[in-house]
Design a protein around this motif. Sequence first.
Motif: not given
Length: 498
Positions: A91, A93, A215, A218, A221, A261-262, A265, A270
Motif C-alpha cells: 500500500t 503509506s 497517508s 488506506s 483516505a 492513499t486510496y 491500494i 483490495t
Amino acid sequence: MAILKQRFGQVARVFQKLMPPPLLAMLICAGLAGYLIFIPPINGLADNGDFYRAMYSNGIYKLLGTHYNYFGYVTQHFGLMKYYNEYRSVTFSSQPIFVRLAVGLNKLFYSRTVFDIRFMGLVNYGLYLGSIYLLTDALTFPSKRWRNYLIAGLVVFVFGDSSFTLYFNSFFAEPQMLSMTLYSFSSIMLLARQRYRRRWPLLLVFMLSTLLLISSKSQNAPLALSYTVVALGLLFLPHFKAQRLYLFAGIGILLITGGLTYTLIGKNFTSINQYQAFSHGVLTQTGDPSKAIATNGIDEQYALMKDQDYYAKQFAAIQPPQSYVEKNLLPKYNFVWIVKYYMGHLKQFGKLMDLTAADVMITQTKAVGDYTKASGASPGQQVTFFTGYSAIAGAFFPQKFAFNCLLAVAFVMVYAVGMYNDLRQHEIEGVLRFCLVLGLMTIFIFVPIISIVGDGDADLAKHIFMVPVSLDLTFLLFISDILNHRLWHAYREGTTTE
C-alpha cells in the motif's frame, strides 16, 4: 495562620512555575507508557496477520527456528535482512518512515541482525510524548488557574490509557495515527489561541502531521475531506491574506494525498476488503442472507461465507484466496453495488451501524494478546493496568448510532454559537474551534459508515480507531472550555505570548 498561608502560596507558585500542567501530563504519561512497553516482561499487541505489511518491505522478518505467535502472544524479537530485499510495500503509506527510523536506531544501539520491537515502541513513545505536551498546552493556555491541573489529569486519564499505548510495541499504524491526530489538533488550537507570535511553525506542524495521518493507512483516505474542513478555518486568521495561496496549495496537497492513499491500494489488499465487506457486512444482521443476495444477482451459495475472514482461522466452506472466489464472486459486486444493497436494506444497515456504535469506545484490541510468552501469561491475555477510561467508556457509552448523530449535532451547535459570538467581537478563536470540531464530528459520524461499507464489521475496533480519538479530543476541548469559561467565546482575561 497568615504566614502559613503566604508560604503555601509561595510553594504553590514555585511548583506551578517548575511543573506547569503540560509538563506534568507528559511526565505522567511517560511513566505509564514506559512501564508498559520497556520494562520486562514487556507488553504490546500480538500479530493478527497484518504485521507483514510493515515488516517485510522494511527488511524485517520472522526469526527462523522460532515459533512465531499469531494472536496469542507478543513477539519481541525479529530478524533483519542483511542482503537484497525483494519485498515491496502493498500500500501507499507513511508508516515505513517510522518503521525505518526504528530499524536505524536498532542497528545503531542494539543489533544489525535482530530487531527488538521496543525500538518501534521507542519511536512511537517519543512522538506520543511530544503530542501529549502540545495537547495539554493547547487546552490550558493562557489561563494560569489551578483547574488546569485537572485538565492535565483528564488528558492523562484519557490518552494515557493503556488501550492506546499498547499499540506502541507493534507494527500497527495506530500509534502514529494517534500522535499525528494530537499534533494536528493541538497546532490548530495553539493558532486559535495565538500561543506564539510566529505562526509558520504551527502551520507546518498541522500540515505535516495531517499528511502523515491521512497517508498512514488506506482507510484514512477519506480523512482528507474532514481535515479540509478544519483547514478552511485558517482563512480567518488575521493578517493572513498574503498566505492564503499557500493554504489553498496545502489543502490541494491534502486532497491529492488522500486520493493517492486510496488509489494506490494493492490488489491483494483490495480483495481482502472487498471480500470482508460482503462476508462481514452484506451477509450479517439479516435473517435470510441467501435470499437477499440472490435477488441482487449473486449466487445464494455464497451465503455460507457469513462472518468468514479472508484468511480463516478455522475451517471454511471455501478459502477466499482461491481463484474460484476471485473469478466467480468478487467481480460481481463493488463499492457501488454494496451502497445500493444497503439502500434497499436500511433496517439491516441500521443494525450494522448500531454495532459500530457499540464498539466505538472499546479501544482495547480484544482479538490479540498483550503479553509475551516468557511472561507466563495465558494466550490472548489482556492488560488491565491503567485501562480505567476505556473500560468505563466502553461499558457506559450509549450503543446506538442515532445517539452518536445527536451528540455530533449538539457539539457542532454549541461551537457554532461560540463562532458567532467571536465573529461579532472580531475574534478568530471561535471560528477555528468550530471548523476543528466540525471536522472531528464528520470523522465521528462518517468513518463508521465507510468502515461498514468498505470492510464490514471485520477488525472493527481498528478500522474505527479515529472515531473514539476524535470524540475524546472534542470531549476534552469541551470540558476545558467549560472549566476556563470560554465555551461561548474566546478567552477574555488577557493573554500573553512568548
